[in-house]
Design an enzyme around this catalytic site. Structure first.
Site, mmCIF file in Angstrom:
data_model
loop_
_atom_site.group_PDB
_atom_site.id
_atom_site.type_symbol
_atom_site.label_atom_id
_atom_site.label_comp_id
_atom_site.label_asym_id
_atom_site.label_seq_id
_atom_site.Cartn_x
_atom_site.Cartn_y
_atom_site.Cartn_z
ATOM 1 N N CYS A 67 -8.097 40.901 -10.903
ATOM 2 C CA CYS A 67 -9.443 40.749 -11.448
ATOM 3 C C CYS A 67 -10.274 39.821 -10.565
ATOM 4 O O CYS A 67 -9.758 38.910 -9.916
ATOM 5 C CB CYS A 67 -9.397 40.246 -12.888
ATOM 6 S SG CYS A 67 -8.958 38.514 -13.081
ATOM 7 N N CYS A 70 -9.876 35.957 -11.112
ATOM 8 C CA CYS A 70 -8.670 35.366 -10.514
ATOM 9 C C CYS A 70 -8.827 35.223 -9.005
ATOM 10 O O CYS A 70 -8.411 34.213 -8.408
ATOM 11 C CB CYS A 70 -7.443 36.219 -10.846
ATOM 12 S SG CYS A 70 -6.903 36.089 -12.567
ATOM 13 N N CYS A 156 -26.698 15.496 24.539
ATOM 14 C CA CYS A 156 -27.032 16.231 23.317
ATOM 15 C C CYS A 156 -28.524 16.117 23.029
ATOM 16 O O CYS A 156 -29.210 15.223 23.555
ATOM 17 C CB CYS A 156 -26.201 15.661 22.156
ATOM 18 S SG CYS A 156 -26.557 16.438 20.549
ATOM 19 N N CYS A 163 -18.675 12.747 27.546
ATOM 20 C CA CYS A 163 -17.871 13.576 28.446
ATOM 21 C C CYS A 163 -17.501 14.862 27.719
ATOM 22 O O CYS A 163 -16.912 14.818 26.638
ATOM 23 C CB CYS A 163 -16.610 12.819 28.880
ATOM 24 S SG CYS A 163 -15.444 13.809 29.846
ATOM 25 N N CYS A 203 18.258 -14.297 20.106
ATOM 26 C CA CYS A 203 19.506 -14.967 19.749
ATOM 27 C C CYS A 203 20.658 -14.071 20.221
ATOM 28 O O CYS A 203 20.685 -12.886 19.899
ATOM 29 C CB CYS A 203 19.580 -15.179 18.238
ATOM 30 S SG CYS A 203 21.206 -15.702 17.660
ATOM 31 N N CYS A 216 14.692 -30.074 23.779
ATOM 32 C CA CYS A 216 16.142 -29.907 23.775
ATOM 33 C C CYS A 216 16.527 -28.446 23.966
ATOM 34 O O CYS A 216 15.932 -27.551 23.378
ATOM 35 C CB CYS A 216 16.715 -30.444 22.460
ATOM 36 S SG CYS A 216 18.515 -30.294 22.349
ATOM 37 N N CYS A 221 19.781 -20.942 15.693
ATOM 38 C CA CYS A 221 19.090 -19.769 15.149
ATOM 39 C C CYS A 221 18.726 -20.024 13.692
ATOM 40 O O CYS A 221 19.554 -20.457 12.890
ATOM 41 C CB CYS A 221 19.983 -18.537 15.272
ATOM 42 S SG CYS A 221 19.218 -17.034 14.620
#
Length: 413
Positions: A67, A70, A156, A163, A203, A216, A221
């Site tokens: 239909c 639809c 333009c 470019c 580490c 030092c 860590c």
């Protein structure tokens, strides 16, 4: 039908050609339409399962009928929600025949949906045509057409220059590929990675990056799951450090060379990036100069009748021309630093740097003159400014276009 498909049409099996293109053979479709020409009062729509008057049913060349309501809902969803235009298949689940343009336009009711469909179709056509390109200026709807594809400036109707090949602002003297490479480098912040490599260490236990913040060399860590103690110099475990004395005081040429290269690469990048961004910012300010001067001249005309009698509109247009050429040269100068970053060092590059220096001096002189005189434009200094600007035009032309001829001889890394 494209040139490659024409021979296939005459090879004895045209049905396979139409099937690959997701369309129905016109001869087959014609015979099907004759078979279904019998009049019916109503028909069952297999989508909404309603008895629909025959005249409100719509079919494609493949023979599937549903239909009109639809169909309209289906097409509207495809266009508005999914943005599909050229690959909308038949409503039937097992059918891959595409809905033709005329059927879509006949079934669409809402004008907004029709407009979007036409807009998408147009954009699709432009994107598939190598000789057409949308103007990248925000708010502009113009399309540029050229005779051949090349990396060259196009203007333009809105006045924007870009470019054609990559749609970026015109970027002479660098190529589209070099510009893309530079923008990727800036975006990825690869120089920061060089800084990390030059100023931090991993580490040796958990690989977490650590920056030394004290004198030092006994490092701990900070990773809660690690807490490894090591020597900052040789990265060996601190508790066994005294048995490996040679690791700290013996020169490792490869490690040292790697660190120096990282520092050198970072310094080089920052040098050119700083100058590139400085001209980017200056260009933004100078693009506003003409608007400022227009307002200023208009104010002076309203307050001083001498302006109206002695200064015509045409005589003030050199101010716009001055800003235009200033922005053009500033943009070229901006990209010369990208070019210089990738440039191989040789005798030709020394000539390039000398030309770059001359262009930069000329740009800065004109920029200074314009900003100085624009602050307080009068009838007297307008004549002086015009003479200065005309002199700078000639200098710009000689330096700017002289550089363009020299760039083609240079080789980048």
């Amino acid at each position: 039908m494209g040139d490659r498909k024409v021979p296939r049409y005459y090879d004895g099996d045209p049905d396979s050609l139409f099937k690959a293109a997701h369309v129905v053979n016109p001869m087959t479709a014609m015979s099907r339409s004759k078979m279904k020409s019998a009049k019916k009062n109503s028909e069952l729509c297999e989508i909404c399962f309603r008895k629909i008057p025959f005249k409100l049913m719509t079919s494609l060349a493949c023979g599937h009928r549903f239909c009109t309501e639809c169909w309209t809902i289906y097409l509207t969803t495809k266009i508005m929600d999914q943005g599909e235009v050229q690959s909308i298949p038949c409503f039937a689940v097992d059918c891959d025949i595409l809905v033709d343009d005329q059927t879509i336009m006949n079934l669409l009711v809402d004008q907004n949906v029709k407009l979007k469909y036409q807009h998408l179709i147009t954009n699709n056509f432009i994107s598939c045509n190598r000789l057409l390109r949308h103007c990248p200026q925000p708010g502009c709807s113009y399309v540029i057409k050229v005779q051949y594809v090349d990396a060259r400036p196009v203007t333009c109707a809105c006045g924007h220059v870009f470019c054609f090949k990559c749609s970026e602002n015109w970027h002479d003297p660098i190529t589209c590929g070099l510009l893309k490479k530079w923008e990727k480098k800036c975006h990825d912040d690869s120089a920061t990675l060089n800084w990390i490599a030059a100023n931090t260490k991993k580490c040796p236990c958990c690989n977490v990056r650590i920056e030394k913040n004290g004198g030092c060399n006994h490092m701990l860590c900070k990773n809660q799951n690690c807490k490894f103690e090591f020597c900052w110099l040789c990265l060996r475990a601190w508790n066994s450090h005294e048995f490996q004395w040679d690791a700290c005081n013996r020169y490792n040429e490869e490690v040292s060379k790697s660190k120096e290269q990282s520092r050198s690469a970072l310094d080089k990048y920052l040098f050119y990036y700083d100058r590139y961004m400085n001209h980017v910012k200056s260009l933004k300010f100078e693009n506003k100069l003409y608007t400022f001067v227009e307002v200023k001249i208009e104010e002076m005309k309203q307050k001083n009748t001498a302006w109206k009698k002695n200064i015509s509109w045409n005589e003030t247009q050199f101010l716009k021309k001055a800003v235009d050429i200033l922005c053009e040269c500033r943009q070229t100068l901006m990209y010369t630093y990208v070019f210089a970053y990738y440039l191989s060092k040789n005798n030709e590059s020394a000539i390039f740097e000398a030309n770059q220096y001359d262009l930069q001096n000329a740009v800065e002189q004109l920029s200074e003159y314009l900003e100085h005189y624009y602050v307080d434009i009068t009838l007297d200094n307008l004549t002086v400014l015009k003479q200065i600007v005309q002199d700078k035009f000639r200098l710009f032309t000689n330096i700017h276009y002289g550089q363009m001829n020299h760039y083609s001889n240079l080789r980048v890394i």
